[in-house]
Scaffold this active site. Structure first.
Site, PDB file in Angstrom:
ATOM      1  N   ASP A 157       1.039  -4.343  -3.261  1.00  0.00           N
ATOM      2  CA  ASP A 157       1.165  -5.093  -4.515  1.00  0.00           C
ATOM      3  C   ASP A 157       2.260  -4.519  -5.402  1.00  0.00           C
ATOM      4  O   ASP A 157       2.718  -5.187  -6.336  1.00  0.00           O
ATOM      5  CB  ASP A 157      -0.169  -5.106  -5.267  1.00  0.00           C
ATOM      6  CG  ASP A 157      -0.737  -3.709  -5.467  1.00  0.00           C
ATOM      7  OD1 ASP A 157      -0.185  -2.954  -6.280  1.00  0.00           O
ATOM      8  OD2 ASP A 157      -1.736  -3.375  -4.800  1.00  0.00           O
TER       9      ASP A 157
ATOM     10  N   GLN B 121      -5.246 -10.370   7.728  1.00  0.00           N
ATOM     11  CA  GLN B 121      -6.334 -10.598   6.785  1.00  0.00           C
ATOM     12  C   GLN B 121      -6.119 -11.902   6.026  1.00  0.00           C
ATOM     13  O   GLN B 121      -5.034 -12.483   6.044  1.00  0.00           O
ATOM     14  CB  GLN B 121      -6.396  -9.444   5.783  1.00  0.00           C
ATOM     15  CG  GLN B 121      -5.112  -9.254   4.998  1.00  0.00           C
ATOM     16  CD  GLN B 121      -4.966  -7.861   4.441  1.00  0.00           C
ATOM     17  OE1 GLN B 121      -5.926  -7.142   4.242  1.00  0.00           O
ATOM     18  NE2 GLN B 121      -3.721  -7.443   4.176  1.00  0.00           N
TER      19      GLN B 121
ATOM     20  N   GLU C 267       3.747  -0.486   4.242  1.00  0.00           N
ATOM     21  CA  GLU C 267       2.702  -1.504   4.085  1.00  0.00           C
ATOM     22  C   GLU C 267       2.693  -2.367   5.339  1.00  0.00           C
ATOM     23  O   GLU C 267       3.743  -2.842   5.776  1.00  0.00           O
ATOM     24  CB  GLU C 267       2.985  -2.355   2.847  1.00  0.00           C
ATOM     25  CG  GLU C 267       2.235  -3.678   2.763  1.00  0.00           C
ATOM     26  CD  GLU C 267       0.723  -3.508   2.676  1.00  0.00           C
ATOM     27  OE1 GLU C 267       0.019  -4.099   3.515  1.00  0.00           O
ATOM     28  OE2 GLU C 267       0.260  -2.798   1.770  1.00  0.00           O
TER      29      GLU C 267
ATOM     30  N   ASP D 208      -3.005   4.342  -0.691  1.00  0.00           N
ATOM     31  CA  ASP D 208      -3.644   3.229  -1.402  1.00  0.00           C
ATOM     32  C   ASP D 208      -4.127   2.242  -0.349  1.00  0.00           C
ATOM     33  O   ASP D 208      -3.523   1.201  -0.126  1.00  0.00           O
ATOM     34  CB  ASP D 208      -2.626   2.588  -2.351  1.00  0.00           C
ATOM     35  CG  ASP D 208      -3.198   1.398  -3.106  1.00  0.00           C
ATOM     36  OD1 ASP D 208      -4.430   1.211  -3.082  1.00  0.00           O
ATOM     37  OD2 ASP D 208      -2.408   0.643  -3.703  1.00  0.00           O
TER      38      ASP D 208
ATOM     39  N   TYR E 162     -14.313  -3.279  -9.518  1.00  0.00           N
ATOM     40  CA  TYR E 162     -14.630  -2.669  -8.229  1.00  0.00           C
ATOM     41  C   TYR E 162     -16.150  -2.484  -8.119  1.00  0.00           C
ATOM     42  O   TYR E 162     -16.830  -2.368  -9.141  1.00  0.00           O
ATOM     43  CB  TYR E 162     -13.938  -1.325  -8.076  1.00  0.00           C
ATOM     44  CG  TYR E 162     -12.445  -1.416  -7.816  1.00  0.00           C
ATOM     45  CD1 TYR E 162     -11.825  -2.640  -7.563  1.00  0.00           C
ATOM     46  CD2 TYR E 162     -11.649  -0.283  -7.834  1.00  0.00           C
ATOM     47  CE1 TYR E 162     -10.471  -2.723  -7.331  1.00  0.00           C
ATOM     48  CE2 TYR E 162     -10.280  -0.358  -7.596  1.00  0.00           C
ATOM     49  CZ  TYR E 162      -9.699  -1.583  -7.345  1.00  0.00           C
ATOM     50  OH  TYR E 162      -8.350  -1.669  -7.114  1.00  0.00           O
TER      51      TYR E 162
ATOM     52  N   ASP F 122       2.889  -0.146  10.741  1.00  0.00           N
ATOM     53  CA  ASP F 122       1.692   0.685  10.834  1.00  0.00           C
ATOM     54  C   ASP F 122       1.965   2.060  10.230  1.00  0.00           C
ATOM     55  O   ASP F 122       2.849   2.797  10.687  1.00  0.00           O
ATOM     56  CB  ASP F 122       1.295   0.809  12.301  1.00  0.00           C
ATOM     57  CG  ASP F 122       0.086   1.703  12.511  1.00  0.00           C
ATOM     58  OD1 ASP F 122      -0.706   1.856  11.567  1.00  0.00           O
ATOM     59  OD2 ASP F 122      -0.059   2.255  13.619  1.00  0.00           O
ATOM     60  N   ALA F 123       1.184   2.436   9.221  1.00  0.00           N
ATOM     61  CA  ALA F 123       1.410   3.703   8.518  1.00  0.00           C
ATOM     62  C   ALA F 123       1.125   4.903   9.409  1.00  0.00           C
ATOM     63  O   ALA F 123       1.771   5.951   9.270  1.00  0.00           O
ATOM     64  CB  ALA F 123       0.534   3.760   7.267  1.00  0.00           C
TER      65      ALA F 123
ATOM     66  N   TYR G  97      -6.651   1.857 -11.989  1.00  0.00           N
ATOM     67  CA  TYR G  97      -6.481   2.325 -10.608  1.00  0.00           C
ATOM     68  C   TYR G  97      -5.049   2.760 -10.335  1.00  0.00           C
ATOM     69  O   TYR G  97      -4.806   3.865  -9.820  1.00  0.00           O
ATOM     70  CB  TYR G  97      -6.885   1.217  -9.645  1.00  0.00           C
ATOM     71  CG  TYR G  97      -6.717   1.597  -8.187  1.00  0.00           C
ATOM     72  CD1 TYR G  97      -7.670   2.372  -7.539  1.00  0.00           C
ATOM     73  CD2 TYR G  97      -5.598   1.183  -7.470  1.00  0.00           C
ATOM     74  CE1 TYR G  97      -7.516   2.729  -6.206  1.00  0.00           C
ATOM     75  CE2 TYR G  97      -5.434   1.541  -6.144  1.00  0.00           C
ATOM     76  CZ  TYR G  97      -6.396   2.311  -5.510  1.00  0.00           C
ATOM     77  OH  TYR G  97      -6.229   2.667  -4.198  1.00  0.00           O
ATOM     78  N   GLN G  98      -4.085   1.907 -10.657  1.00  0.00           N
ATOM     79  CA  GLN G  98      -2.684   2.203 -10.327  1.00  0.00           C
ATOM     80  C   GLN G  98      -2.199   3.471 -11.024  1.00  0.00           C
ATOM     81  O   GLN G  98      -1.521   4.305 -10.418  1.00  0.00           O
ATOM     82  CB  GLN G  98      -1.786   1.023 -10.735  1.00  0.00           C
ATOM     83  CG  GLN G  98      -2.253  -0.339 -10.287  1.00  0.00           C
ATOM     84  CD  GLN G  98      -2.046  -0.605  -8.803  1.00  0.00           C
ATOM     85  OE1 GLN G  98      -1.601   0.254  -8.055  1.00  0.00           O
ATOM     86  NE2 GLN G  98      -2.380  -1.806  -8.374  1.00  0.00           N
TER      87      GLN G  98
END
Length: 383
Positions: free
Chosen positions: A153, A98, A173, A223, A292, A204-205, A128-129
């Site tokens: 993050d 990305q 992640e 997340d 958002y 890859d999760a 959010y967190q």
């Protein structure tokens, strides 16, 4: 994230400027962007495909003879856009997965953008967190093993580290660039990686979860990015089944679940899948995050079969967790009152998402009914 809805809206007048899109293919820069840049050299530091004349807007272009701006119909929030005043672009690179952009804004501090979509700002990231972390962790007693899917993050890790009962934290992640950029530009979030309980896995999760031992985790927090393109797999039944398998009996999932103002169809689908997959309670909660789309984000909370989980009433309140208030930094958004209030749903949402009209899993309904009976002397019981 790129959608096809806006194809054909590019500027008809194209100059010689060129750039690369997310697939590495050469594309032309709209002439309006080049003209703005040429007429105001001070905007050089603000030149970017989503930044025109000092304003960030997701997926923007121009139409006709560049007389007016037209915005791509992003498939996640068609027909609307939110702009943020840009002071300076700090970072812009393309990873394997990305585009990663960081800029300094006038009112929200530093902003992290992935593929043209705002992920967080320094001003409102706390909402959010803190909510995606403490809604699940405060709903069960003494959580010990936690997995974070995404969250590069570091903000979710920072919040998990407040819980002294947790002794092991995995994070998976896929994009190392997000982690590196956060460490450089968002140290107040990336501090979460410094906790010795954290074990980082870059990859890859979905595959990571397939390899996870059955019943390993007390809590899994997803997340993730919006369910478009490759991230679509993260809202489909096989993914939720791998999560349920990796949770111990009575373990809980908290999954980002979009905006109730924009995505009731997605919310309905996710709840339906989760009701089929998780045999404990399934609830929807929400929080206000100004940057958002629609200013609101939702969360789905699910429990596996086992000890019943009443998500609405925190059994492990953060106010009683030793050292939580002074850990890293003071909480700015979450508290036990906000926790319970997050599950109060507007009438329109209950109408549009039929699965939200009841309170959730039979186990929790039965538990609450038993409590009510026990506390009602007219039914023959006393406290």
């Amino acid at each position: 994230m790129e959608g096809g809805a806006g194809r054909g809206l590019e500027c008809q007048k194209i100059m010689d400027g060129k750039a690369s899109n997310r697939n590495g293919l050469e594309k032309k820069i709209p002439s309006c962007c080049l003209k703005a840049k040429a007429s105001a050299p001070e905007l050089e530091a603000k030149c970017h495909s989503t930044v025109v004349s000092g304003w960030f807007s997701d997926s923007q272009s121009c139409s006709g003879k560049c007389r007016k701006m037209v915005y791509f119909n992003n498939p996640m929030w068609p027909g609307e856009v939110h702009s943020i005043k840009v002071e300076k672009i700090l970072y812009k690179e393309k990873s394997e997965y990305q585009e990663v952009l960081v800029f300094e804004s006038s009112t929200y501090g530093k902003v992290l953008v992935l593929d043209g979509i705002v992920q967080l700002t320094e001003k409102d990231e706390c909402a959010y967190q803190e909510m995606i972390t403490h809604l699940p962790l405060c709903s069960i007693p003494s959580p010990k093993r936690v997995l974070v899917v995404g969250g590069g993050d570091g903000g979710v890790l920072r919040e998990i580290s407040r819980h002294s009962s947790v002794d092991y934290i995995d994070i998976c992640e896929i994009d190392k660039m997000v982690i590196d950029v956060s460490r450089k530009f968002f140290p107040e979030l990336a501090v979460g990686f410094e906790d010795p309980r954290v074990h980082l896995h870059v990859g890859d999760a979905i595959e990571f979860l397939r390899q996870a031992p059955e019943g390993k985790y007390d809590v899994i927090i997803v997340d993730s990015s919006d369910p478009v393109g490759p991230a679509q797999e993260l809202v489909e039944k096989p993914f939720f089944e791998t999560i349920a398998r990796a949770l111990r009996p009575g373990g809980v999932l908290c999954n980002m679940a979009e905006s109730m103002w924009l995505h009731t169809h997605l919310i309905e689908d996710m709840i339906s899948i989760c009701r089929e997959t998780f045999k404990g309670s399934v609830h929807y909660a929400w929080a206000s995050v100004p940057t958002y789309p629609s200013g609101v984000i939702g969360f789905i909370l699910c429990a596996t079969e086992g000890p019943p989980v009443d998500f609405v009433n925190p059994i492990n309140p953060i106010e009683k967790v030793e050292g939580a208030v002074n850990h890293k930094r003071e909480l700015r958004f979450y508290n036990s009152e906000v926790h319970s209030a997050a599950f109060a749903l507007p009438a329109f949402l209950k109408r549009e998402v039929s699965l939200l009209r009841d309170t959730g899993a039979p186990a929790v309904v039965a538990l609450n009914a038993a409590k009510a009976t026990f506390n009602n002397p007219s039914r023959g019981f006393q406290d």
